[in-house]
Design a protein around this motif. Structure first.
Motif, short mmCIF file in Angstrom:
data_model
loop_
_atom_site.label_atom_id
_atom_site.label_comp_id
_atom_site.label_asym_id
_atom_site.label_seq_id
_atom_site.Cartn_x
_atom_site.Cartn_y
_atom_site.Cartn_z
N ASP A 171 0.66 -1.26 0.21
CA ASP A 171 0.04 -0.15 0.10
C ASP A 171 0.83 1.18 -0.02
O ASP A 171 0.59 2.25 -0.64
CB ASP A 171 -1.09 0.21 1.39
N CYS A 172 2.04 1.06 0.59
CA CYS A 172 2.94 2.21 0.66
C CYS A 172 3.36 2.44 -0.88
O CYS A 172 3.51 3.55 -1.12
CB CYS A 172 4.06 2.06 1.43
N MET A 173 3.63 1.49 -1.49
CA MET A 173 4.28 1.59 -3.04
C MET A 173 3.10 2.15 -3.69
O MET A 173 3.57 2.98 -4.66
CB MET A 173 4.63 0.15 -3.38
N GLU A 174 1.93 1.91 -3.51
CA GLU A 174 0.76 2.64 -4.40
C GLU A 174 0.66 4.12 -4.39
O GLU A 174 0.74 4.79 -5.17
CB GLU A 174 -0.48 1.98 -3.91
N VAL A 175 0.98 4.49 -2.93
CA VAL A 175 1.04 5.89 -2.73
C VAL A 175 2.21 6.58 -3.45
O VAL A 175 2.18 7.54 -4.23
CB VAL A 175 1.12 6.35 -1.08
N LEU A 176 3.51 5.93 -3.35
CA LEU A 176 4.67 6.60 -3.60
C LEU A 176 4.98 6.40 -5.21
O LEU A 176 5.63 6.92 -5.89
CB LEU A 176 5.92 5.92 -3.00
N SER A 177 3.86 5.51 -5.89
CA SER A 177 4.12 5.34 -7.23
C SER A 177 3.21 6.35 -7.87
O SER A 177 2.92 6.26 -9.45
CB SER A 177 3.58 3.88 -7.68
N LYS A 178 2.40 7.17 -7.40
CA LYS A 178 1.57 8.19 -7.94
C LYS A 178 1.80 9.49 -7.78
O LYS A 178 1.20 10.57 -8.08
CB LYS A 178 0.08 8.01 -7.28
N GLY A 179 3.31 9.93 -7.71
CA GLY A 179 3.86 11.00 -7.71
C GLY A 179 3.93 11.68 -6.48
O GLY A 179 4.42 12.62 -6.42
N VAL A 180 3.64 10.89 -5.33
CA VAL A 180 3.91 11.38 -4.18
C VAL A 180 5.36 11.17 -3.76
O VAL A 180 5.69 9.80 -3.43
CB VAL A 180 2.86 11.03 -2.79
#
Length: 403
Positions: A171-180
């Motif tokens: 889930d952390c990777m999902e956030v950081l894979s969207k430009g955050v």
């Protein structure tokens, strides 16, 4: 008539057993890969925070000059801005507060994030700032404003993100894979079990910062758990390359390069050789694809100089600035540059055929957030960002689960 010779029964049995062993080995390999993948998926955000230091922040009353000095002194490229509780609306409607551990009384409210790109965008402004004496005086005025006045000039400043320590790495990777690029992690969250990764409301006695680079270091250290994804596929095969490239030329002045960073809302731009046909506009970004790569201008470069130094460099070329900043003591003490005698900074590049592990290793070792993709002649053909890398690794992990 010649007698026909047939393989013996023993040979057939041996070959059959050999094939069975090979199939078993293949199945065992797949099971191991899935097992390793599951091990990684069981990791939590708190596993990434073991050696992280306490949060570096600035008060909402700090001037931009003071904020920039804080960035320089702590060798960071972004800081959250803290204000008294009850007086501000947090970026993106977030409510992220620090409270006393014993009494629960709220001490401060984090109202936004300020990055080097925010400061760069403010320096560039909307007028005709140039590299002359007016630029020096104007820069003093621009850098004297309170940091709270520039929150939201870049995408990242528009919202504040937190991740619960119990959030899964996936889930952390999902956030950081969207430009955050970075999120705040409470050291003692009040929420133990969560169904979503990103929180807009959070209270804790203290926080730490988790960045894309932190996650990449974590994944690199577990390359055996990502063996198939990292070592067996090229960045081209994985779809990690962005082919549209904004660039500036070696004749672009630093102040114009800063404006180009702001216009493209990018943290870094490649510097390419100017065309002999004099068709380039050196005050705006150009299409960098299939151009000779000779340098990189990054918003983080400004972290290597104090404001008085920056004043004297506004009128020189962006390329000359990057070469001078490479020998700055403030820059060389960071892990982005180790050789103080080097006349130029090393260009961090890869090929389309490079493995994902090679790209991650370069990004982590050289501490860069973009790897320029070049061909055999050194011509620019694309770029791989940390966002791209995290995205394709996550996709690979998800596909392993479905297999």
């Amino acid at each position: 008539m010649r007698a026909q010779i047939f393989p013996s029964r023993n040979i057939i049995i041996i070959n059959r057993k050999k094939m069975q062993h090979q199939m078993k080995d293949h199945k065992d390999t797949i099971k191991m890969e899935r097992s390793d993948s599951m091990k990684l998926k069981e990791k939590k955000v708190k596993d990434l925070m073991m050696n992280k230091k306490r949060l570096v922040e600035v008060p909402y009353t700090a001037s931009l000059a003071q904020t920039m000095n804080t960035l320089v002194a702590n060798n960071v490229v972004a800081v959250p801005v803290a204000a008294p509780p009850g007086q501000w609306i947090g970026a993106g409607g977030s409510m992220i507060v620090e409270a006393d551990k014993q009494t629960g009384a709220v001490r401060k409210h984090y109202i936004g994030m300020v990055t080097m790109l925010d400061i760069v965008a403010h320096i560039a402004g909307d007028d005709h700032l140039n590299g002359g004496d007016d630029a020096t005086e104007d820069l003093d005025q621009r850098m004297s404003v309170p940091v709270s006045s520039i929150i939201g000039h870049s995408f990242e400043g528009l919202s504040l993100w937190t991740l619960n320590p119990n959030t899964s790495v996936l889930d952390c990777m999902e956030v950081l894979s969207k430009g955050v690029h970075r999120v705040m992690v409470p050291t003692e969250s009040q929420i133990e079990n969560i169904s979503v990764g990103v929180e807009l409301v959070e209270t804790s006695s203290s926080y730490q910062m988790l960045t894309q680079m932190d996650l990449l270091r974590f994944l690199k250290d577990r390359d055996n758990e990502l063996q198939n994804t990292l070592h067996s596929h090229s960045v081209q095969d994985l779809g990690a390359i962005t082919e549209r490239i904004y660039a500036i030329t070696d004749k672009t002045k630093l102040i114009d390069g800063i404006k180009c960073l702001k216009a493209a809302m990018l943290n870094a731009l490649p510097i390419v050789r100017a065309s002999d046909l004099s068709q380039d506009d050196h005050v705006q970004h150009v299409n960098g694809r299939c151009r000779k790569l000779i340098g990189t201008l990054s918003a983080t470069d400004l972290r290597g100089c104090y404001i008085n130094t920056l004043k004297s460099w506004l009128g020189i070329s962006a390329l000359a600035f990057t070469e001078q900043i490479a020998t700055s003591p403030l820059y060389t003490k960071s892990d982005t540059q180790n050789d103080i005698s080097a006349p130029k900074r090393e260009l961090v590049t890869c090929y389309a055929e490079s493995t994902l592990y090679e790209v991650i290793d370069k990004a982590v070792t050289k501490h860069v957030h973009r790897i320029w993709v070049v061909d055999q002649q050194g011509l620019l053909v694309g770029v791989v960002s940390l966002t791209d890398v995290i995205r394709v690794i996550r996709q690979s992990l998800l596909s392993d689960s479905d297999a």
